[in-house]
Design a protein around this motif. Structure first.
Motif, PDB file in Angstrom:
ATOM      1  N   ASP A   1       0.786  -0.921   0.205  1.00 16.25           N
ATOM      2  CA  ASP A   1       0.044  -0.221  -0.056  1.00 16.25           C
ATOM      3  C   ASP A   1       0.924   1.154  -0.070  1.00 16.25           C
ATOM      4  O   ASP A   1       2.274   1.023  -0.049  1.00 16.25           O
ATOM      5  CB  ASP A   1      -0.959  -0.124   1.078  1.00 16.25           C
ATOM      6  N   GLY A   2       0.258   2.359   0.041  1.00 20.41           N
ATOM      7  CA  GLY A   2       1.006   3.520  -0.121  1.00 20.41           C
ATOM      8  C   GLY A   2       1.971   3.907   1.250  1.00 20.41           C
ATOM      9  O   GLY A   2       3.095   4.377   1.003  1.00 20.41           O
ATOM     10  N   SER A   3       1.558   3.458   2.466  1.00 26.11           N
ATOM     11  CA  SER A   3       2.382   3.670   3.490  1.00 26.11           C
ATOM     12  C   SER A   3       3.548   2.954   3.481  1.00 26.11           C
ATOM     13  O   SER A   3       4.769   3.147   3.946  1.00 26.11           O
ATOM     14  CB  SER A   3       1.657   3.617   4.876  1.00 26.11           C
ATOM     15  N   THR A   4       3.314   1.847   3.299  1.00 29.35           N
ATOM     16  CA  THR A   4       4.701   0.690   3.333  1.00 29.35           C
ATOM     17  C   THR A   4       5.419   1.032   1.951  1.00 29.35           C
ATOM     18  O   THR A   4       6.821   0.905   2.198  1.00 29.35           O
ATOM     19  CB  THR A   4       4.399  -0.762   3.014  1.00 29.35           C
ATOM     20  N   ALA A   5       4.904   1.775   0.857  1.00 27.12           N
ATOM     21  CA  ALA A   5       5.993   2.080  -0.144  1.00 27.12           C
ATOM     22  C   ALA A   5       6.569   3.388   0.184  1.00 27.12           C
ATOM     23  O   ALA A   5       7.725   3.448   0.149  1.00 27.12           O
ATOM     24  CB  ALA A   5       4.893   2.457  -1.407  1.00 27.12           C
ATOM     25  N   THR A   6       6.023   4.025   1.326  1.00 23.11           N
ATOM     26  CA  THR A   6       6.785   5.217   1.572  1.00 23.11           C
ATOM     27  C   THR A   6       7.874   4.788   2.483  1.00 23.11           C
ATOM     28  O   THR A   6       8.829   5.399   2.489  1.00 23.11           O
ATOM     29  CB  THR A   6       5.857   6.118   2.674  1.00 23.11           C
ATOM     30  N   VAL A   7       7.697   3.998   3.354  1.00 25.28           N
ATOM     31  CA  VAL A   7       9.171   3.569   4.246  1.00 25.28           C
ATOM     32  C   VAL A   7       9.965   2.909   3.669  1.00 25.28           C
ATOM     33  O   VAL A   7      11.229   2.974   3.821  1.00 25.28           O
ATOM     34  CB  VAL A   7       8.442   2.750   5.531  1.00 25.28           C
ATOM     35  N   GLU A   8       9.727   2.139   2.404  1.00 28.68           N
ATOM     36  CA  GLU A   8      10.589   1.423   1.621  1.00 28.68           C
ATOM     37  C   GLU A   8      11.342   2.577   0.894  1.00 28.68           C
ATOM     38  O   GLU A   8      12.440   2.356   0.646  1.00 28.68           O
ATOM     39  CB  GLU A   8      10.011   0.529   0.795  1.00 28.68           C
ATOM     40  N   ALA A   9      10.872   3.458   0.708  1.00 33.34           N
ATOM     41  CA  ALA A   9      11.592   4.621  -0.123  1.00 33.34           C
ATOM     42  C   ALA A   9      12.520   5.149   0.621  1.00 33.34           C
ATOM     43  O   ALA A   9      13.538   5.632   0.343  1.00 33.34           O
ATOM     44  CB  ALA A   9      10.476   5.595  -0.826  1.00 33.34           C
ATOM     45  N   VAL A  10      12.139   5.351   2.040  1.00 35.74           N
ATOM     46  CA  VAL A  10      13.045   6.017   3.006  1.00 35.74           C
ATOM     47  C   VAL A  10      14.226   5.092   3.162  1.00 35.74           C
ATOM     48  O   VAL A  10      15.358   5.663   3.074  1.00 35.74           O
ATOM     49  CB  VAL A  10      12.256   6.304   4.218  1.00 35.74           C
ATOM     50  N   LEU A  11      13.947   3.822   3.411  1.00 33.12           N
ATOM     51  CA  LEU A  11      15.234   2.882   3.624  1.00 33.12           C
ATOM     52  C   LEU A  11      15.765   2.839   2.208  1.00 33.12           C
ATOM     53  O   LEU A  11      17.198   2.561   2.541  1.00 33.12           O
ATOM     54  CB  LEU A  11      14.482   1.715   3.835  1.00 33.12           C
ATOM     55  N   MET A  12      15.324   2.741   1.112  1.00 33.04           N
ATOM     56  CA  MET A  12      16.144   2.979  -0.211  1.00 33.04           C
ATOM     57  C   MET A  12      17.063   4.163  -0.411  1.00 33.04           C
ATOM     58  O   MET A  12      18.050   4.112  -0.340  1.00 33.04           O
ATOM     59  CB  MET A  12      15.270   3.160  -1.310  1.00 33.04           C
ATOM     60  N   ALA A  13      16.435   5.582   0.325  1.00 32.50           N
ATOM     61  CA  ALA A  13      17.292   6.608   0.318  1.00 32.50           C
ATOM     62  C   ALA A  13      18.417   6.623   1.345  1.00 32.50           C
ATOM     63  O   ALA A  13      19.425   6.903   0.939  1.00 32.50           O
ATOM     64  CB  ALA A  13      16.359   7.893   0.477  1.00 32.50           C
ATOM     65  N   HIS A  14      18.370   5.665   2.418  1.00 37.88           N
ATOM     66  CA  HIS A  14      19.358   5.569   3.338  1.00 37.88           C
ATOM     67  C   HIS A  14      20.527   4.856   2.437  1.00 37.88           C
ATOM     68  O   HIS A  14      21.790   5.081   2.980  1.00 37.88           O
ATOM     69  CB  HIS A  14      18.783   5.170   4.706  1.00 37.88           C
ATOM     70  N   ARG A  15      20.099   3.826   1.956  1.00 33.47           N
ATOM     71  CA  ARG A  15      20.817   2.921   1.194  1.00 33.47           C
ATOM     72  C   ARG A  15      21.850   3.657   0.048  1.00 33.47           C
ATOM     73  O   ARG A  15      23.181   3.412   0.001  1.00 33.47           O
ATOM     74  CB  ARG A  15      20.301   1.757   0.674  1.00 33.47           C
ATOM     75  N   LEU A  16      21.232   4.462  -0.629  1.00 34.23           N
ATOM     76  CA  LEU A  16      21.704   5.188  -1.567  1.00 34.23           C
ATOM     77  C   LEU A  16      22.729   6.248  -1.007  1.00 34.23           C
ATOM     78  O   LEU A  16      23.665   6.469  -1.507  1.00 34.23           O
ATOM     79  CB  LEU A  16      20.721   5.744  -2.700  1.00 34.23           C
TER      80      LEU A  16
END
Length: 447
Positions: A134-149
């Motif tokens: 859903d949109g909320s889990t997509a948001t937190v996955e985007a944050v975690l992805m940004a941290h990795r990058l």
């Protein structure tokens, strides 16, 4: 004990292994006033009796389709063509909900490939995955992805981000040792988010339209984020808005995430929904979830495969991009079918109708004594300030047969400064009569 095969001894052994004394101890974290202490139901009943009982209970609800409906704040009532439900119930799709043995489900993979293409076009990005929960889990996955990058740990969350999305980010971030700077609620769109971006920032998370309906210019935020080496994550909860406003990718967003429920998926009492996730091609190897690719087989025939599957099932757990091991396949299929039926022209027309309906309602409501419109610009959702407690007024409007919207206090409990704010959505399903009924009912309640 046909359906409950465990004996008392079995249950005691399990409780001992867990380390609690009773089953009730498992619910200790739930406030006592929120617990259900038994239901007033008979031990057994015949099928027809059960159907009648459940029917009576169901009739106590006010269904979204039974009255004028203006509830939004992340989940929206739109018209879903009958074709959508007809096609997703075909056995070829319904039984292969998600491709666990992907290469033998070519039809499902092809649909997901088309879905990814649609999302990339909608968001103005270069690559999209095959959906999230859903949109909320997509948001937190985007944050975690940004941290990795970025190799940084700090995420700045706009005060216009949906509070439930913020809560998901705040719940998961501490587990990875990450820092979250959540700005105060921003119903008036006056926050200075640029001041919170510094050299420690990994990403800035901004929702547009915001949870209060404001359209946000993402370009200056993207410029400031990029200046210090941070990423801009653009969030949306109303995907139909992308048929009218400039795509986040064109405004400089690095990752775009949101909720796709509005296209092809009914409200369904809160789910299942479909999370959307898109990014730049250069970031694709850090993108979570499933990614469908197009290829050719040994005989040169077109085919589809899952590619770059860096999930925890496939590689070492500490190297995985996420633990997302499935996708909202059936909901994504419904999205794809509806979007295909609309086409680019149809989506743009649908978006214009939504906006026009919301403008008409906002003008009528704000003309009432004591009602103030907070938005200078909006899509199909806006916030009004009422001369009284919004939650109480909504309950009085329900008694008059109108579901008027979402009190901001319901999303942000305990914040007295939001108590008089009501978030209102008006989509293509609302008629002139619906809007007139809302205005008339509110006028009576405020008199």
């Amino acid at each position: 004990m046909r359906y409950l095969p465990h004996s008392d001894a079995d249950r005691q052994a399990m409780l001992a292994a867990i380390g609690v004394g009773s089953i009730d101890d498992l619910f200790a974290d739930i406030p006592k006033d929120l617990r259900v202490h038994g239901l007033d139901l008979p031990r057994a009943a015949g099928e027809m009796s059960v159907e009648r009982t459940l029917g009576r209970l169901s009739a106590r609800n006010v269904a979204a389709s039974s009255v004028p409906f203006f509830v939004g704040a992340g989940a929206y009532k739109h018209h879903v063509p009958a074709t959508v439900d007809h096609l997703i119930q075909r056995s070829e799709f319904l039984t292969s909900y998600t491709p666990y043995q992907p290469e033998i489900t070519q039809g499902t993979l092809q649909v997901l490939f088309e879905f990814q293409t649609q999302i990339a076009h909608l968001t103005g990005m270069e690559v999209a995955n095959a959906s999230m929960y859903d949109g909320s889990t997509a948001t937190v996955e985007a944050v975690l992805m940004a941290h990795r990058l970025t190799k940084r740990k700090k995420a700045v969350l706009s005060g216009g981000l949906h509070p439930q999305y913020r809560a998901v980010v705040e719940s998961l971030s501490p587990m990875a040792g990450d820092t979250v700077e959540a700005l105060p609620a921003d119903p008036d769109a006056t926050e200075d988010i640029l001041a919170s971006i510094d050299a420690e920032t990994s990403c800035v998370v901004v929702q547009s339209p915001s949870v209060y309906g404001h359209l946000i210019d993402l370009a200056p935020i993207a410029a400031k984020a990029h200046e210090v080496g941070a990423l801009l994550i653009a969030v949306f909860t109303e995907v139909v808005s992308l048929g009218l406003i400039e795509p986040p990718g064109a405004q400089g967003a690095d990752i775009v995430v949101g909720e796709g429920q509005s296209i092809g998926n009914a409200l369904s009492f809160g789910g299942p929904y479909v999370g959307l996730f898109a990014t730049r091609q250069k970031f694709v190897r850090q993108m979570p979830g499933r990614l469908c690719g197009e290829t050719v087989d040994a005989e040169g025939r077109r085919g589809f495969v899952l590619t770059l599957s860096t999930r925890e099932q496939h590689i070492r757990r500490d190297k995985a991009t996420s633990n997302i091991c499935t996708n909202s396949g059936l909901c994504a299929l419904a999205f794809t079918i509806h979007m295909t039926l609309l086409g680019q022209t149809g989506l743009a027309r649908l978006a214009r109708i939504n906006h026009a309906n919301a403008v008409k309602l906002a003008e009528s409501l704000s003309a009432l004594p004591g009602v103030t419109l907070l938005n200078d610009s909006f899509f199909n959702e806006f916030t009004i300030r009422l001369p009284g407690n919004a939650a109480d007024i909504v309950e009085r409007l329900v008694a008059k047969g109108v579901l008027a919207g979402v009190p901001a206090s319901r999303l942000e409990p305990g914040k007295a400064e939001l108590a008089d704010l009501l978030i209102v959505a008006s989509t293509e399903v609302n008629s002139d009569d619906d809007r007139a009924a809302f205005v008339a009912a509110l006028s009576e309640v405020l008199a």
